[in-house]
Design an enzyme around this catalytic site. Sequence first.
Site, PDB file in Angstrom:
ATOM      1  CB  SER A  28      -0.947   0.107   1.222  1.00 15.70           C
ATOM      2  OG  SER A  28      -0.065   0.350   2.486  1.00 15.70           O
ATOM      3  CB  SER A  30       0.348   3.323   4.743  1.00 14.86           C
ATOM      4  OG  SER A  30       1.543   2.364   4.929  1.00 14.86           O
ATOM      5  CE  LYS A  85       1.166   1.659   9.051  1.00 16.34           C
ATOM      6  NZ  LYS A  85       0.578   2.098   7.804  1.00 16.34           N
ATOM      7  CB  SER A 188      -0.610   5.834   7.462  1.00 13.76           C
ATOM      8  OG  SER A 188      -0.104   5.056   8.344  1.00 13.76           O
TER       9      SER A 188
END
Length: 223
Positions: A28, A30, A85, A188
């Site tokens: 993705s 994010s 992340k 996100s």
Amino acid sequence: EYTAGFFPIIFFIFVLRSFLFEPFRIPSGSMMPTLETGDMILVNKYTYGLRIPVLNTKILDVGEPQRGDVVVFKYPPNPDIDYIKRVVGLPGDKISYINKKLEVNGVPVPLKDDGTYFDEHKMQELIQSEEKLGETTHKILTDKYTPSGAYALPTHTDPKACEYVPGGLVCTVPKDKYFVLGDNRDNSEDSRYWGFVPEKNLVGKAFMVWLNVSKPSRIGFFD
């Protein structure tokens, strides 16, 4: 004999993926602009300590995550899913993210304008900024049309550790846990919504793009 000849290769790959490096694919956007959809990345699995495969029990303490590290971890609400992340808060830190402004322990995180970024998948222009967390300088994205704010999902790991206020939230990171955010801040699902990453869920530190079929120029190391 033919099959036995492959055993050393299989064993080497097993050791490599279990203790040293493991490849992952970014699914993705994010983490844009640092990582884009389709990037194939390598994760250093011994940066934060050697662990027994499957059991995920740490057998050798090597280091701890630092602010600014890009980490792969087991998603707390569903450990069968891997997430990626950036570490923003360490155990004991007070994190404030209000009106898209980040503070760590009461100190605003350095941020400066860095033009714009065009999201090819959503066909929209985003605001690009340069952020400095610890010793790491990286780029983040925000969408001027997305309102500020956050909310706790029912699966939040530690709802009592966060206070949700107009425009965002303030959290105190619990012991042995980490607060993480995506670099694409308005696209996100991260610690603002589901809580904190337990130390035991860490897989390793991401450090390079080793392949992107559609964009070979993206191959290389990143912050």
